[in-house]
Write an enzyme that holds these catalytic residues in place. Sequence first.
Site, PDB file in Angstrom:
ATOM      1  N   GLU A   1     -12.707  -2.418  11.976  1.00 53.17           N
ATOM      2  CA  GLU A   1     -12.598  -1.623  10.736  1.00 53.17           C
ATOM      3  C   GLU A   1     -13.698  -1.977   9.743  1.00 53.17           C
ATOM      4  O   GLU A   1     -14.347  -1.119   9.163  1.00 53.17           O
ATOM      5  CB  GLU A   1     -11.237  -1.856  10.097  1.00 53.17           C
TER       6      GLU A   1
ATOM      7  N   ASP B   1      -8.651  -8.890   3.714  1.00 49.99           N
ATOM      8  CA  ASP B   1      -8.382  -7.804   4.668  1.00 49.99           C
ATOM      9  C   ASP B   1      -9.455  -7.719   5.740  1.00 49.99           C
ATOM     10  O   ASP B   1     -10.308  -6.842   5.714  1.00 49.99           O
ATOM     11  CB  ASP B   1      -8.333  -6.487   3.874  1.00 49.99           C
TER      12      ASP B   1
ATOM     13  N   GLU C   1       0.833  -1.215   0.000  1.00 53.06           N
ATOM     14  CA  GLU C   1       0.000   0.000   0.000  1.00 53.06           C
ATOM     15  C   GLU C   1       0.864   1.260   0.000  1.00 53.06           C
ATOM     16  O   GLU C   1       0.684   2.175   0.789  1.00 53.06           O
ATOM     17  CB  GLU C   1      -0.951  -0.011   1.211  1.00 53.06           C
TER      18      GLU C   1
HETATM   19  O1  GCW Z   1      -6.916  -2.993   6.680  1.00 52.67           O
HETATM   20  C1  GCW Z   1      -6.207  -2.180   5.810  1.00 52.67           C
HETATM   21  C2  GCW Z   1      -6.471  -0.812   6.316  1.00 52.67           C
HETATM   22  C3  GCW Z   1      -5.271   0.084   6.402  1.00 52.67           C
HETATM   23  C4  GCW Z   1      -4.134  -0.689   7.047  1.00 52.67           C
HETATM   24  C5  GCW Z   1      -3.770  -1.842   6.119  1.00 52.67           C
HETATM   25  C6  GCW Z   1      -2.734  -2.767   6.775  1.00 52.67           C
HETATM   26  C7  GCW Z   1      -2.451   0.122   8.561  1.00 52.67           C
HETATM   27  O2  GCW Z   1      -7.487  -0.220   5.539  1.00 52.67           O
HETATM   28  O3  GCW Z   1      -5.650   1.203   7.190  1.00 52.67           O
HETATM   29  O4  GCW Z   1      -2.998   0.150   7.229  1.00 52.67           O
HETATM   30  O5  GCW Z   1      -4.876  -2.669   5.821  1.00 52.67           O
HETATM   31  O6  GCW Z   1      -3.148  -3.791   7.319  1.00 52.67           O
HETATM   32  O7  GCW Z   1      -1.538  -2.439   6.712  1.00 52.67           O
END
Ligand code: GCW
Length: 666
Positions: free
Chosen positions: A381, A353, A274
Amino acid sequence: MKNHADLWLAYKEIKNFSDSSILKKFYISGASASDRTVANAITELKTGLKSMLGIEPDFIFEESSDPVKENSGKDILDNEEYTVSLREDGISLSSKSGAGILYAAFDVLRNVSCERDIKTTYAGGRTVRPSNPLRMLNHWDNMDGSIERGYSGESFFYVNDEIVIDERTVDYARLIASVGINGVVINNVNVKNAASYMITDRYFDKLAKLGEIFAGYGIRLYLSLNYASTIEIGGLDSADPLDEKVISWWKNKMAEVFDRIPTLGGFLVKADSEGRPGPFTYGRTQADGANMLADIVKEYGAIIIWRCFVYNCKQDWRDRKTDRARAGYDNFMPMDGDYHDNVILQIKNGPMDFQIREPISPLLGGLKKTNQMLEVQIAQEYTGHQIDVCYLIPEFKEILGFRTYVKEEKDTVADIISGETFGDRYSGIAAVTNTGNDFNWTGNYLAGANLFGFGRLAFDTSLSSEQIAEEFVKMSISADEDVVSKIVSILLPSREIYEKYTSPLGIGWMVQPGIHYGCSVDGYEYDRWGTYHRADHLGIGVDRSDKGTGYALQYNEPNASVYNDPDKCPDELVLFFHHLPYTHKLHSGKTVIQHIYDTHFEGYEEAQKLSEKWDSLKGKVDDEIFENVSERFTRQLANAREWCDQVNSYFYRKSGIPDEKGRQIY
Ligand code: GCW
């Protein structure tokens, strides 16, 4: 007056306790009286027993020995194992380490707090060996005080790029040590701005002090590391792990860091993910990156925890072969065995995720020669932002109990991360934490069950979701039987209910982009990160079989064949693995479309019932807790209603197939 709640360390007065006579004397053996963790254990026992039972126990020290130097997960378990047993006139606590004595003390206090009879509980002695060597919380706290994916206020570690150490810091150490957490990463894995300077003189003194406080509760301090520190703070023009200048910079830096923060356990690294820099930037492998750091920190007895959340976030969703779910396995399996023995790969429970339901990452059960840790998320989240009640322990039990078939036996995820399966040097489990500086630490008081429960389950994976929920309610809210059973009956089904109104059948991601709360069926559908439901007028789901992206074949047999076959794949994941017509008959006998309608109406209705159950507790629980949860239930019902209406309308309009029960769909 504290600015934070005591939660499960409230030590409420107990009026008719069965028999407190045995609690007036404690014999401590194994760890030495001079150990600060033992001192904290004694303080805790004094505080708790005075507050709950009005008694002031005596402490007698018997023979002591030094803990073994910890060079492996097994050493950690040998040190932290403890025994509580009965003596004629008291209770004996024994362990090789101060941490073990502290866990034994919290074991006694938990049983008293739950009003269990002590003589019965400890008859014949009770020896507990932690299930996992590393039991960690990951804070996605930024130094400006904000928290990435934080829903419980601001960070209690930072204000305006400065580290805060106060009464709440100590109480936080007590809270998490009381449920057996032994490692905390205090900064966001997305290391940016001031956080890149954590490993500089600017923060060393505060970090050393924080490390000492944590060490007094058996907790090791860890930091998230910016992989590109050589560039961002080192003035070099490269972060190439094989570049001599980079290596020597890290050698000097780590010598300084471990000199100034002697309690530091190591680093957590998010690289090549990312937009974060990493070895791929220089054409190197993830193992090159991790091993370079690991070799340098090894002399300090430290570890490098390397996250596997690496995928091509620039992929084009129109490319039907690209599959984000494949990325972890494709990126990390080829280097199995290449990582040095103080590197641990930290693997998210699912390939995507932290959705309300995902298949287990095929890396767990794929990797055979690499230290592994499981990463789960208790920050809600994608699971309700600590507005919606969503007790995640049942999901974690499913994950831990999943058979990977990597070996004939001892092949579950729990076996792998405990070190049992492969005898790993290091292993364990981490949760992205749900804490913040809200008075109740977790936004919704009931979300405290996820923080409490993660710790308890990480320490003892044999515990049931129900037992953990009961302990949480008795220690944090009320020991009244009716109240306990009502709140436990709210917690236990809450994950399934959240899944009913936000999924179906392994499809996640229908959330508001960026925010990840609230419904948006197509919000991510055409995002560059790949498609998530691929719904058209005939069907829905992503073909990940051998005829599609081939993801299903990343699993060991028989899992691969089961997932690969739409007629064998379990209903709850069938649309994660297959694109099916709305008329496809599930194992349940329902069609896909009728399952969507039924679960969304049910999810909303069942959420209403949870809220009504909570309403019946008015006057039976602390008003502040009642109002906090009640207000969130109001928001949860509005959310569930939106999800129900929007998802049902979307798929009715897309499929044209009416609801068999003729309910109103807009
Ligand atoms: O879950 C996603 C999130 C990001 C997070 C990333 C990760 C810390 O949207 O906010 O970043 O994955 O796990 O690194």
